[in-house]
Design a protein around this motif. Structure first.
Motif, mmCIF file in Angstrom:
data_model
loop_
_atom_site.group_PDB
_atom_site.id
_atom_site.type_symbol
_atom_site.label_atom_id
_atom_site.label_comp_id
_atom_site.label_asym_id
_atom_site.label_seq_id
_atom_site.Cartn_x
_atom_site.Cartn_y
_atom_site.Cartn_z
ATOM 1 N N ILE A 106 13.818 68.885 41.822
ATOM 2 C CA ILE A 106 14.794 69.772 41.198
ATOM 3 C C ILE A 106 16.192 69.285 41.555
ATOM 4 C CG2 ILE A 106 15.655 72.140 41.129
ATOM 5 C CD1 ILE A 106 12.808 73.046 41.793
ATOM 6 N N ALA A 107 17.052 69.210 40.540
ATOM 7 C CA ALA A 107 18.424 68.732 40.736
ATOM 8 C C ALA A 107 19.371 69.651 39.970
ATOM 9 C CB ALA A 107 18.550 67.304 40.220
ATOM 10 N N PRO A 108 20.631 69.685 40.397
ATOM 11 C CA PRO A 108 21.593 70.515 39.661
ATOM 12 C C PRO A 108 21.766 70.022 38.228
ATOM 13 C CG PRO A 108 22.484 69.840 41.784
ATOM 14 C CD PRO A 108 21.215 69.075 41.576
ATOM 15 N N LEU A 109 21.910 70.952 37.329
ATOM 16 C CA LEU A 109 22.166 70.636 35.930
ATOM 17 C C LEU A 109 23.674 70.701 35.748
ATOM 18 C CD1 LEU A 109 21.089 70.152 33.042
ATOM 19 C CD2 LEU A 109 20.971 72.615 32.792
ATOM 20 N N ASP A 110 24.290 69.551 35.572
ATOM 21 C CA ASP A 110 25.750 69.490 35.458
ATOM 22 C C ASP A 110 26.196 69.878 34.055
ATOM 23 O OD1 ASP A 110 25.910 68.586 38.051
ATOM 24 O OD2 ASP A 110 25.695 66.488 37.454
ATOM 25 N N GLY A 111 27.299 70.568 33.979
ATOM 26 C CA GLY A 111 27.888 70.907 32.687
ATOM 27 C C GLY A 111 27.076 71.926 31.929
ATOM 28 N N LEU A 112 27.153 71.819 30.625
ATOM 29 C CA LEU A 112 26.448 72.761 29.773
ATOM 30 C C LEU A 112 24.972 72.408 29.712
ATOM 31 C CD1 LEU A 112 28.944 72.988 26.792
ATOM 32 C CD2 LEU A 112 28.573 74.682 28.588
ATOM 33 N N ALA A 113 24.179 73.427 29.549
ATOM 34 C CA ALA A 113 22.743 73.214 29.415
ATOM 35 C C ALA A 113 22.478 72.472 28.114
ATOM 36 C CB ALA A 113 22.034 74.554 29.420
ATOM 37 N N ARG A 114 21.691 71.412 28.219
ATOM 38 C CA ARG A 114 21.422 70.610 27.026
ATOM 39 C C ARG A 114 20.352 71.274 26.162
ATOM 40 N NH1 ARG A 114 18.656 68.401 31.251
ATOM 41 N NH2 ARG A 114 16.519 67.768 30.877
ATOM 42 N N PRO A 115 20.418 71.086 24.856
ATOM 43 C CA PRO A 115 19.416 71.686 23.984
ATOM 44 C C PRO A 115 18.036 71.096 24.267
ATOM 45 C CG PRO A 115 21.166 70.620 22.706
ATOM 46 C CD PRO A 115 21.422 70.336 24.141
ATOM 47 N N ALA A 116 17.024 71.890 24.124
ATOM 48 C CA ALA A 116 15.656 71.442 24.367
ATOM 49 C C ALA A 116 14.772 71.896 23.222
ATOM 50 C CB ALA A 116 15.139 72.003 25.687
ATOM 51 N N GLN A 117 13.577 71.326 23.188
ATOM 52 C CA GLN A 117 12.651 71.674 22.120
ATOM 53 C C GLN A 117 12.133 73.098 22.282
ATOM 54 O OE1 GLN A 117 9.235 69.171 22.065
ATOM 55 N NE2 GLN A 117 8.256 70.269 20.411
ATOM 56 N N CYS A 118 11.811 73.488 23.495
ATOM 57 C CA CYS A 118 11.231 74.802 23.769
ATOM 58 C C CYS A 118 12.204 75.570 24.645
ATOM 59 C CB CYS A 118 9.896 74.653 24.484
ATOM 60 S SG CYS A 118 8.829 73.364 23.837
ATOM 61 N N GLU A 119 13.130 76.258 24.036
ATOM 62 C CA GLU A 119 14.153 76.927 24.834
ATOM 63 C C GLU A 119 14.377 78.346 24.341
ATOM 64 O OE1 GLU A 119 18.229 75.613 24.304
ATOM 65 O OE2 GLU A 119 17.653 74.607 22.464
ATOM 66 N N TRP A 120 15.028 79.127 25.191
ATOM 67 C CA TRP A 120 15.377 80.485 24.814
ATOM 68 C C TRP A 120 16.581 80.939 25.629
ATOM 69 C CZ3 TRP A 120 13.816 83.144 20.754
ATOM 70 C CH2 TRP A 120 14.179 84.480 20.664
ATOM 71 N N THR A 121 17.484 81.654 24.990
ATOM 72 C CA THR A 121 18.636 82.244 25.661
ATOM 73 C C THR A 121 18.504 83.752 25.564
ATOM 74 O OG1 THR A 121 20.016 80.366 25.052
ATOM 75 C CG2 THR A 121 21.152 82.377 25.718
ATOM 76 N N GLU A 122 18.686 84.425 26.681
ATOM 77 C CA GLU A 122 18.555 85.887 26.738
ATOM 78 C C GLU A 122 19.802 86.465 27.393
ATOM 79 O OE1 GLU A 122 16.434 89.427 26.083
ATOM 80 O OE2 GLU A 122 15.756 87.418 25.558
ATOM 81 N N LYS A 123 20.359 87.499 26.806
ATOM 82 C CA LYS A 123 21.518 88.170 27.397
ATOM 83 C C LYS A 123 21.052 89.055 28.543
ATOM 84 C CE LYS A 123 24.333 88.255 23.246
ATOM 85 N NZ LYS A 123 25.024 89.079 22.250
ATOM 86 N N VAL A 124 21.873 89.127 29.567
ATOM 87 C CA VAL A 124 21.606 90.022 30.696
ATOM 88 C C VAL A 124 22.470 91.262 30.466
ATOM 89 C CG1 VAL A 124 21.642 90.292 33.195
ATOM 90 C CG2 VAL A 124 21.181 88.039 32.193
ATOM 91 N N VAL A 125 21.809 92.354 30.093
ATOM 92 C CA VAL A 125 22.510 93.585 29.727
ATOM 93 C C VAL A 125 21.984 94.720 30.588
ATOM 94 C CG1 VAL A 125 23.031 95.173 27.834
ATOM 95 C CG2 VAL A 125 22.718 92.748 27.357
#
Length: 193
Positions: A106-125
């Motif tokens: 596991i390594a830090p992900l620098d900058g913006l998260a790169r697009p991936a084939q299997c991805e999802w973004t969820e709001k924290v509300v």
């Protein structure tokens, strides 16, 4: 007569091969869409669980939605080998982002998260409707790609076998028609004498 039969036989063989190719492509498109939907649903479930975990941790500690809250949750999620990358964003900045290297570390992900084939973004509300940020999860595409390759290979061999069987059947049928046509022609020639 013979030329017409041969042309018909070749055309029917080509139509069979084309129909099998089109059917294979349609089936592969359906399987690909099903696998992508399954991957998105898995990523969505993981993202929702992470968002819920962050909200619960915030409620327990009564703290801010910050790096201290996000880091343990991200590292805990990264223990799941199916997760390729994970990021937690606040309303104004990236709080924590980790990715899995090719060797599994596991390594830090620098900058913006790169697009991936299997991805999802969820709001924290929160329950009151206050948006604290969002979480982004990308799944390892390897298992999905392996499943797709397996289906492609299997369908290719299935298509090849059907095409060969169909071509052989048309070949035999063409030979029979030619032989029967020749016998009829011979009978007509003998009857004319």
């Amino acid at each position: 007569m013979k030329l017409r039969i041969v042309i018909l036989w070749v055309a029917a063989s080509l139509c069979l091969a084309a129909a099998l190719f089109v059917q294979r492509q349609l089936t592969l498109d359906c399987v690909r869409e099903d696998l992508n939907t399954e991957a998105r649903l898995e990523a969505q479930a993981l993202a929702r669980n992470l968002a819920r975990t962050l909200l619960d941790a915030r409620a327990e500690t009564e703290g801010d939605f910050d790096e201290v809250l996000a880091s343990p949750a991200v590292f805990e999620l990264m223990e799941n080998r199916d997760v390729e990358a994970c990021a937690v964003y606040g309303t104004d900045r990236l709080l924590e982002a980790q990715m899995r290297e090719s060797d599994g570390t596991i390594a830090p992900l620098d900058g913006l998260a790169r697009p991936a084939q299997c991805e999802w973004t969820e709001k924290v509300v929160t329950d009151t409707g206050e948006e604290l940020g969002k979480v982004w999860i990308a799944l390892e595409p390897g298992p999905w790609q392996a499943r797709m390759r397996k289906v492609e290979d299997k369908s290719l061999w299935h298509m090849v076998a059907l095409t060969q069987a169909g071509t052989a059947a048309f070949f035999v049928m063409g030979l029979l028609v030619l032989v029967l046509g020749r016998r009829k022609q011979n009978a007509r020639d003998e009857g004319a004498r």
